[in-house]
Design a protein around this motif. Sequence first.
Motif, PDB file in Angstrom:
ATOM      1  N   HIS A  72     -12.508  -1.342  -3.194  1.00 54.95           N
ATOM      2  CA  HIS A  72     -12.701   0.461  -2.958  1.00 54.95           C
ATOM      3  C   HIS A  72     -12.902   1.026  -4.119  1.00 54.95           C
ATOM      4  O   HIS A  72     -11.388  -0.083  -5.228  1.00 54.95           O
ATOM      5  N   LEU A  73     -12.901   1.774  -4.853  1.00 58.52           N
ATOM      6  CA  LEU A  73     -12.971   2.301  -5.686  1.00 58.52           C
ATOM      7  C   LEU A  73     -12.955   4.257  -5.730  1.00 58.52           C
ATOM      8  O   LEU A  73     -13.969   4.275  -4.957  1.00 58.52           O
ATOM      9  N   LEU A  74     -12.147   4.853  -5.979  1.00 57.76           N
ATOM     10  CA  LEU A  74     -11.774   6.397  -6.141  1.00 57.76           C
ATOM     11  C   LEU A  74     -11.740   6.779  -7.633  1.00 57.76           C
ATOM     12  O   LEU A  74     -11.246   6.027  -8.297  1.00 57.76           O
ATOM     13  N   PHE A  75     -12.728   8.273  -7.392  1.00 53.94           N
ATOM     14  CA  PHE A  75     -12.523   8.403  -8.971  1.00 53.94           C
ATOM     15  C   PHE A  75     -11.611   9.664  -8.207  1.00 53.94           C
ATOM     16  O   PHE A  75     -11.460  10.291  -7.370  1.00 53.94           O
ATOM     17  N   VAL A  76     -10.837  10.201  -9.808  1.00 53.83           N
ATOM     18  CA  VAL A  76      -9.438  11.023  -9.614  1.00 53.83           C
ATOM     19  C   VAL A  76      -9.431  11.988 -10.724  1.00 53.83           C
ATOM     20  O   VAL A  76     -10.061  10.935 -12.231  1.00 53.83           O
ATOM     21  N   ASP A  77      -9.305  12.700 -10.685  1.00 59.61           N
ATOM     22  CA  ASP A  77      -8.987  14.561 -12.252  1.00 59.61           C
ATOM     23  C   ASP A  77      -8.071  13.683 -12.979  1.00 59.61           C
ATOM     24  O   ASP A  77      -8.072  13.763 -14.306  1.00 59.61           O
ATOM     25  N   ASP A  78      -7.085  12.526 -12.332  1.00 57.34           N
ATOM     26  CA  ASP A  78      -5.363  12.727 -13.102  1.00 57.34           C
ATOM     27  C   ASP A  78      -5.417  10.884 -12.564  1.00 57.34           C
ATOM     28  O   ASP A  78      -4.485  10.671 -12.548  1.00 57.34           O
ATOM     29  N   LEU A  79      -6.178  10.229 -13.704  1.00 58.66           N
ATOM     30  CA  LEU A  79      -6.160   8.663 -13.853  1.00 58.66           C
ATOM     31  C   LEU A  79      -4.716   7.912 -14.514  1.00 58.66           C
ATOM     32  O   LEU A  79      -4.481   7.558 -13.216  1.00 58.66           O
ATOM     33  N   GLU A  80      -4.402   8.794 -15.611  1.00 62.15           N
ATOM     34  CA  GLU A  80      -3.129   8.213 -15.925  1.00 62.15           C
ATOM     35  C   GLU A  80      -1.744   8.443 -15.498  1.00 62.15           C
ATOM     36  O   GLU A  80      -1.428   8.041 -15.350  1.00 62.15           O
ATOM     37  N   ALA A  81      -2.243   9.583 -15.219  1.00 63.22           N
ATOM     38  CA  ALA A  81      -0.849  10.481 -14.139  1.00 63.22           C
ATOM     39  C   ALA A  81      -0.590  10.017 -13.328  1.00 63.22           C
ATOM     40  O   ALA A  81       0.317   9.034 -12.405  1.00 63.22           O
ATOM     41  N   ARG A  82      -2.140   9.257 -12.254  1.00 63.07           N
ATOM     42  CA  ARG A  82      -2.057   8.369 -11.351  1.00 63.07           C
ATOM     43  C   ARG A  82      -1.116   7.047 -11.249  1.00 63.07           C
ATOM     44  O   ARG A  82      -0.259   6.561 -10.986  1.00 63.07           O
ATOM     45  N   VAL A  83      -2.049   6.160 -12.620  1.00 61.95           N
ATOM     46  CA  VAL A  83      -1.409   5.407 -13.293  1.00 61.95           C
ATOM     47  C   VAL A  83       0.106   4.854 -13.571  1.00 61.95           C
ATOM     48  O   VAL A  83       0.679   3.799 -13.122  1.00 61.95           O
ATOM     49  N   ALA A  84       0.724   5.858 -14.099  1.00 64.37           N
ATOM     50  CA  ALA A  84       1.490   6.264 -14.535  1.00 64.37           C
ATOM     51  C   ALA A  84       2.383   5.892 -13.214  1.00 64.37           C
ATOM     52  O   ALA A  84       3.645   5.490 -13.135  1.00 64.37           O
ATOM     53  N   LYS A  85       2.561   7.343 -12.237  1.00 63.22           N
ATOM     54  CA  LYS A  85       2.792   7.168 -11.063  1.00 63.22           C
ATOM     55  C   LYS A  85       2.791   6.088  -9.963  1.00 63.22           C
ATOM     56  O   LYS A  85       4.584   5.212  -9.410  1.00 63.22           O
ATOM     57  N   ILE A  86       2.108   4.955  -9.899  1.00 65.01           N
ATOM     58  CA  ILE A  86       1.745   3.892  -9.331  1.00 65.01           C
ATOM     59  C   ILE A  86       3.095   3.169 -10.124  1.00 65.01           C
ATOM     60  O   ILE A  86       3.200   2.184  -9.088  1.00 65.01           O
ATOM     61  N   ALA A  87       2.794   3.169 -11.711  1.00 63.10           N
ATOM     62  CA  ALA A  87       3.550   2.354 -12.016  1.00 63.10           C
ATOM     63  C   ALA A  87       5.240   2.131 -11.894  1.00 63.10           C
ATOM     64  O   ALA A  87       6.308   1.519 -11.675  1.00 63.10           O
ATOM     65  N   GLU A  88       5.692   3.639 -11.979  1.00 60.47           N
ATOM     66  CA  GLU A  88       7.396   3.658 -11.073  1.00 60.47           C
ATOM     67  C   GLU A  88       8.129   3.338 -10.169  1.00 60.47           C
ATOM     68  O   GLU A  88       8.703   3.416  -9.927  1.00 60.47           O
TER      69      GLU A  88
ATOM     70  N   TYR B 214       0.520  -1.732   0.348  1.00 62.02           N
ATOM     71  CA  TYR B 214      -0.062   0.011  -0.223  1.00 62.02           C
ATOM     72  C   TYR B 214       0.575   1.283  -0.345  1.00 62.02           C
ATOM     73  O   TYR B 214       0.880   2.048  -0.334  1.00 62.02           O
ATOM     74  N   GLU B 215       2.400   1.086   1.065  1.00 60.75           N
ATOM     75  CA  GLU B 215       2.992   2.276   0.448  1.00 60.75           C
ATOM     76  C   GLU B 215       3.559   2.584  -0.943  1.00 60.75           C
ATOM     77  O   GLU B 215       3.402   4.169  -1.362  1.00 60.75           O
ATOM     78  N   ARG B 216       3.404   1.318  -2.059  1.00 59.68           N
ATOM     79  CA  ARG B 216       3.574   1.803  -3.078  1.00 59.68           C
ATOM     80  C   ARG B 216       2.247   2.354  -4.043  1.00 59.68           C
ATOM     81  O   ARG B 216       3.098   3.329  -4.651  1.00 59.68           O
ATOM     82  N   LEU B 217       1.270   1.262  -3.731  1.00 60.25           N
ATOM     83  CA  LEU B 217       0.495   1.511  -4.030  1.00 60.25           C
ATOM     84  C   LEU B 217       0.230   3.931  -4.026  1.00 60.25           C
ATOM     85  O   LEU B 217      -0.551   4.526  -5.056  1.00 60.25           O
ATOM     86  N   PHE B 218       0.365   3.572  -2.972  1.00 64.32           N
ATOM     87  CA  PHE B 218      -0.198   5.314  -1.898  1.00 64.32           C
ATOM     88  C   PHE B 218       0.755   5.984  -2.561  1.00 64.32           C
ATOM     89  O   PHE B 218       0.766   7.833  -2.150  1.00 64.32           O
ATOM     90  N   GLY B 219       1.905   5.933  -2.635  1.00 66.97           N
ATOM     91  CA  GLY B 219       3.271   6.638  -2.738  1.00 66.97           C
ATOM     92  C   GLY B 219       3.913   7.168  -1.267  1.00 66.97           C
ATOM     93  O   GLY B 219       4.492   7.980  -1.195  1.00 66.97           O
ATOM     94  N   SER B 220       3.301   6.774  -0.304  1.00 71.51           N
ATOM     95  CA  SER B 220       3.668   7.416   1.110  1.00 71.51           C
ATOM     96  C   SER B 220       3.741   6.393   2.044  1.00 71.51           C
ATOM     97  O   SER B 220       2.522   4.861   1.487  1.00 71.51           O
ATOM     98  N   PRO B 221       3.894   7.035   2.965  1.00 71.83           N
ATOM     99  CA  PRO B 221       4.091   5.736   4.328  1.00 71.83           C
ATOM    100  C   PRO B 221       2.447   6.247   5.082  1.00 71.83           C
ATOM    101  O   PRO B 221       2.292   6.878   4.395  1.00 71.83           O
ATOM    102  N   PRO B 222       1.806   5.471   5.899  1.00 76.90           N
ATOM    103  CA  PRO B 222       0.726   6.137   6.675  1.00 76.90           C
ATOM    104  C   PRO B 222       1.026   6.995   6.867  1.00 76.90           C
ATOM    105  O   PRO B 222       2.016   7.569   7.478  1.00 76.90           O
TER     106      PRO B 222
END
Length: 117
Positions: free
Chosen positions: A62-78, A21-29
């Motif tokens: 869980h499903l979150l709608f976000v304004d920046d879907l593709e940017a978010r998916v790219a960041k998670i891939a990184e 989840y740290e990788r998914l959200f990009g930060s520690p809790p």
Amino acid sequence: MTVELFAGIPVSNLDAALEWYERLFGSPPSFRPNDSEAVWELGEHRYVFIEHWPEHFGHARHLLFVDDLEARVAKIAERGLSPAQREAYPNGVSKASYRDPDGNMFEFGGAAPASLR
């Protein structure tokens, strides 16, 4: 009246789930209320938490709608995670679905890119 949303995800292995989840959200809790839970603040009054609860792991969705879907998916891939599934719907919405080590599903939705329409 303020409403605080805490969406919970039961996990079988807290350490493995924390790393994922740290990788998914990009930060520690954002905080750890105790030794068996970790909480991420995703927005004002909006939280997701994982809880060591082996009897119930693998069934959260869980499903979150976000304004920046593709940017978010790219960041998670990184950070080393790829969607388990991508979907595009006729109404122009797209969804990226991720599965944690226990099989829980966390999805992000938003406007579909032209390549998925």
